[in-house]
Design a protein around this motif. Structure first.
Motif, PDB file in Angstrom:
ATOM      1  N   ARG A 227       0.784  -1.242   0.000  1.00 31.98           N
ATOM      2  CA  ARG A 227       0.000   0.000   0.000  1.00 31.98           C
ATOM      3  C   ARG A 227       0.812   1.286   0.000  1.00 31.98           C
ATOM      4  NH1 ARG A 227      -4.510  -1.539   4.303  1.00 31.98           N
ATOM      5  NH2 ARG A 227      -5.440  -3.274   3.181  1.00 31.98           N
ATOM      6  N   CYS A 228       2.039   1.252   0.491  1.00 32.75           N
ATOM      7  CA  CYS A 228       2.843   2.477   0.524  1.00 32.75           C
ATOM      8  C   CYS A 228       4.205   2.189  -0.116  1.00 32.75           C
ATOM      9  CB  CYS A 228       2.970   3.010   1.955  1.00 32.75           C
ATOM     10  SG  CYS A 228       3.939   2.010   3.073  1.00 32.75           S
ATOM     11  N   PRO A 229       5.015   3.199  -0.354  1.00 31.99           N
ATOM     12  CA  PRO A 229       6.278   2.965  -1.062  1.00 31.99           C
ATOM     13  C   PRO A 229       7.384   2.314  -0.232  1.00 31.99           C
ATOM     14  CG  PRO A 229       5.998   5.307  -0.612  1.00 31.99           C
ATOM     15  CD  PRO A 229       4.746   4.623  -0.170  1.00 31.99           C
ATOM     16  N   ALA A 230       7.085   1.880   0.983  1.00 38.04           N
ATOM     17  CA  ALA A 230       8.112   1.270   1.835  1.00 38.04           C
ATOM     18  C   ALA A 230       8.566  -0.071   1.265  1.00 38.04           C
ATOM     19  CB  ALA A 230       7.583   1.093   3.252  1.00 38.04           C
TER      20      ALA A 230
ATOM     21  N   TRP B  58      11.043  -7.191   9.557  1.00 38.49           N
ATOM     22  CA  TRP B  58      10.643  -5.875   9.056  1.00 38.49           C
ATOM     23  C   TRP B  58       9.210  -5.927   8.517  1.00 38.49           C
ATOM     24  CZ3 TRP B  58       8.712  -3.566   4.749  1.00 38.49           C
ATOM     25  CH2 TRP B  58       8.745  -2.169   4.727  1.00 38.49           C
ATOM     26  N   ALA B  59       8.897  -6.971   7.751  1.00 36.58           N
ATOM     27  CA  ALA B  59       7.557  -7.100   7.173  1.00 36.58           C
ATOM     28  C   ALA B  59       6.493  -7.197   8.267  1.00 36.58           C
ATOM     29  CB  ALA B  59       7.497  -8.328   6.263  1.00 36.58           C
ATOM     30  N   GLU B  60       6.759  -8.015   9.281  1.00 40.11           N
ATOM     31  CA  GLU B  60       5.790  -8.176  10.370  1.00 40.11           C
ATOM     32  C   GLU B  60       5.626  -6.883  11.160  1.00 40.11           C
ATOM     33  OE1 GLU B  60       7.388 -11.534  12.434  1.00 40.11           O
ATOM     34  OE2 GLU B  60       6.541 -12.972  10.987  1.00 40.11           O
ATOM     35  N   THR B  61       6.735  -6.179  11.408  1.00 33.80           N
ATOM     36  CA  THR B  61       6.670  -4.926  12.153  1.00 33.80           C
ATOM     37  C   THR B  61       5.924  -3.862  11.352  1.00 33.80           C
ATOM     38  OG1 THR B  61       8.729  -5.441  13.284  1.00 33.80           O
ATOM     39  CG2 THR B  61       8.045  -3.131  13.286  1.00 33.80           C
ATOM     40  N   HIS B  62       6.224  -3.755  10.073  1.00 29.36           N
ATOM     41  CA  HIS B  62       5.546  -2.765   9.235  1.00 29.36           C
ATOM     42  C   HIS B  62       4.045  -3.083   9.160  1.00 29.36           C
ATOM     43  CE1 HIS B  62       5.269   0.371   6.188  1.00 29.36           C
ATOM     44  NE2 HIS B  62       4.477  -0.439   5.501  1.00 29.36           N
ATOM     45  N   ALA B  63       3.715  -4.350   8.961  1.00 29.70           N
ATOM     46  CA  ALA B  63       2.307  -4.740   8.883  1.00 29.70           C
ATOM     47  C   ALA B  63       1.593  -4.459  10.203  1.00 29.70           C
ATOM     48  CB  ALA B  63       2.193  -6.215   8.519  1.00 29.70           C
ATOM     49  N   ARG B  64       2.256  -4.700  11.302  1.00 28.91           N
ATOM     50  CA  ARG B  64       1.640  -4.473  12.617  1.00 28.91           C
ATOM     51  C   ARG B  64       1.405  -2.987  12.874  1.00 28.91           C
ATOM     52  NH1 ARG B  64       4.199  -5.176  18.444  1.00 28.91           N
ATOM     53  NH2 ARG B  64       2.281  -5.167  19.637  1.00 28.91           N
ATOM     54  N   HIS B  65       2.373  -2.160  12.492  1.00 26.08           N
ATOM     55  CA  HIS B  65       2.253  -0.730  12.772  1.00 26.08           C
ATOM     56  C   HIS B  65       1.338   0.004  11.801  1.00 26.08           C
ATOM     57  CE1 HIS B  65       5.252  -0.102  16.011  1.00 26.08           C
ATOM     58  NE2 HIS B  65       5.678  -1.264  15.570  1.00 26.08           N
ATOM     59  N   THR B  66       1.240  -0.476  10.567  1.00 28.83           N
ATOM     60  CA  THR B  66       0.463   0.239   9.554  1.00 28.83           C
ATOM     61  C   THR B  66      -0.806  -0.490   9.137  1.00 28.83           C
ATOM     62  OG1 THR B  66       1.627  -0.827   7.728  1.00 28.83           O
ATOM     63  CG2 THR B  66       2.558   1.246   8.566  1.00 28.83           C
TER      64      THR B  66
ATOM     65  N   HIS C 222      -0.825  -2.560   6.895  1.00 26.54           N
ATOM     66  CA  HIS C 222      -0.660  -2.798   5.461  1.00 26.54           C
ATOM     67  C   HIS C 222      -0.132  -4.213   5.233  1.00 26.54           C
ATOM     68  CE1 HIS C 222       0.224   1.767   4.692  1.00 26.54           C
ATOM     69  NE2 HIS C 222      -1.007   1.560   5.118  1.00 26.54           N
ATOM     70  N   PRO C 223      -0.621  -4.913   4.230  1.00 27.64           N
ATOM     71  CA  PRO C 223      -0.002  -6.195   3.877  1.00 27.64           C
ATOM     72  C   PRO C 223       1.359  -5.952   3.218  1.00 27.64           C
ATOM     73  CG  PRO C 223      -1.848  -5.708   2.423  1.00 27.64           C
ATOM     74  CD  PRO C 223      -1.793  -4.613   3.425  1.00 27.64           C
TER      75      PRO C 223
ATOM     76  N   THR D 263       2.712 -13.210   1.713  1.00 28.52           N
ATOM     77  CA  THR D 263       2.222 -11.907   2.146  1.00 28.52           C
ATOM     78  C   THR D 263       2.070 -11.945   3.650  1.00 28.52           C
ATOM     79  OG1 THR D 263       1.079 -11.504   0.070  1.00 28.52           O
ATOM     80  CG2 THR D 263       0.342 -10.236   1.973  1.00 28.52           C
ATOM     81  N   VAL D 264       2.672 -10.976   4.299  1.00 29.23           N
ATOM     82  CA  VAL D 264       2.573 -10.844   5.749  1.00 29.23           C
ATOM     83  C   VAL D 264       1.499  -9.799   6.003  1.00 29.23           C
ATOM     84  CG1 VAL D 264       3.774 -10.187   7.851  1.00 29.23           C
ATOM     85  CG2 VAL D 264       4.994 -11.418   6.047  1.00 29.23           C
ATOM     86  N   ALA D 265       0.436 -10.203   6.698  1.00 28.02           N
ATOM     87  CA  ALA D 265      -0.658  -9.283   6.979  1.00 28.02           C
ATOM     88  C   ALA D 265      -0.774  -9.083   8.477  1.00 28.02           C
ATOM     89  CB  ALA D 265      -1.959  -9.837   6.417  1.00 28.02           C
ATOM     90  N   ALA D 266      -1.190  -7.890   8.850  1.00 28.82           N
ATOM     91  CA  ALA D 266      -1.390  -7.593  10.269  1.00 28.82           C
ATOM     92  C   ALA D 266      -2.647  -8.300  10.738  1.00 28.82           C
ATOM     93  CB  ALA D 266      -1.522  -6.096  10.478  1.00 28.82           C
ATOM     94  N   ASP D 267      -2.569  -8.906  11.893  1.00 25.73           N
ATOM     95  CA  ASP D 267      -3.740  -9.517  12.509  1.00 25.73           C
ATOM     96  C   ASP D 267      -4.403  -8.427  13.333  1.00 25.73           C
ATOM     97  OD1 ASP D 267      -4.269 -12.333  14.790  1.00 25.73           O
ATOM     98  OD2 ASP D 267      -5.664 -11.056  13.697  1.00 25.73           O
ATOM     99  N   GLU D 268      -5.465  -7.844  12.802  1.00 22.60           N
ATOM    100  CA  GLU D 268      -6.074  -6.677  13.429  1.00 22.60           C
ATOM    101  C   GLU D 268      -6.692  -6.984  14.791  1.00 22.60           C
ATOM    102  OE1 GLU D 268      -7.113  -4.426   9.257  1.00 22.60           O
ATOM    103  OE2 GLU D 268      -8.710  -4.975  10.617  1.00 22.60           O
TER     104      GLU D 268
END
Length: 138
Positions: A80-83, A96-104, A106-107, A120-125
């Motif tokens: 979703r973002c340019p990261a 990094w993927a898990e941390t970014h997904a958790r904080h944002t 974003h998958p 694909t690492v997705a945040a568990d909301e």
């Protein structure tokens, strides 16, 4: 502790004093730069030890914009973002993927071409979700 007795039937090992010592210095090639480097600096000056190859590859990428031959990074790319981040090992890329997904929330796509890994690492909301002013305003 004493040395074991020598076997009289076994011949003495011959040592050639004039022979050059074995050169075990690792080398790295880059076809884009058309060069080969011996990693003496990384071993002797940086004390990189077993990480000399990785250190050189990361420095090479930082200075030239590409990795040397035979180095393919793990790529963590936010959907979703340019990261985007590149790592030489799976563990930091996944972290990094898990941390970014958790904080944002974003998958993040995690890929590694030679091993054909694509996840694909997705945040568990539902896990560790804390409402914020931003979420309340939506």
């Amino acid at each position: 502790m004493s040395n074991p007795p020598r076997d009289p039937d076994r011949p003495e090992a011959a040592v050639d004093e004039a022979a050059d010592p074995a050169d075990n210095t690792p080398t790295v090639t880059c076809s884009q730069c058309d060069r080969t480097w011996a990693l003496e600096y990384e071993l002797d000056a940086l004390y990189a030890g077993n990480q000399a190859f990785e250190q050189f590859a990361l420095d090479h990428k930082r200075h030239t914009g590409h990795f040397p031959d035979d180095v393919t990074p793990w790529i963590a790319d936010c959907d979703r973002c340019p990261a985007t981040e590149q790592y030489l090992d799976e563990e930091p890329a996944r972290r990094w993927a898990e941390t970014h997904a958790r904080h944002t929330t974003h998958p993040v796509s995690l890929t590694h071409k030679p091993s054909d890994v694509a996840v694909t690492v997705a945040a568990d909301e539902t896990q560790d979700a804390v409402p914020t002013a931003e979420h309340d305003a939506e």
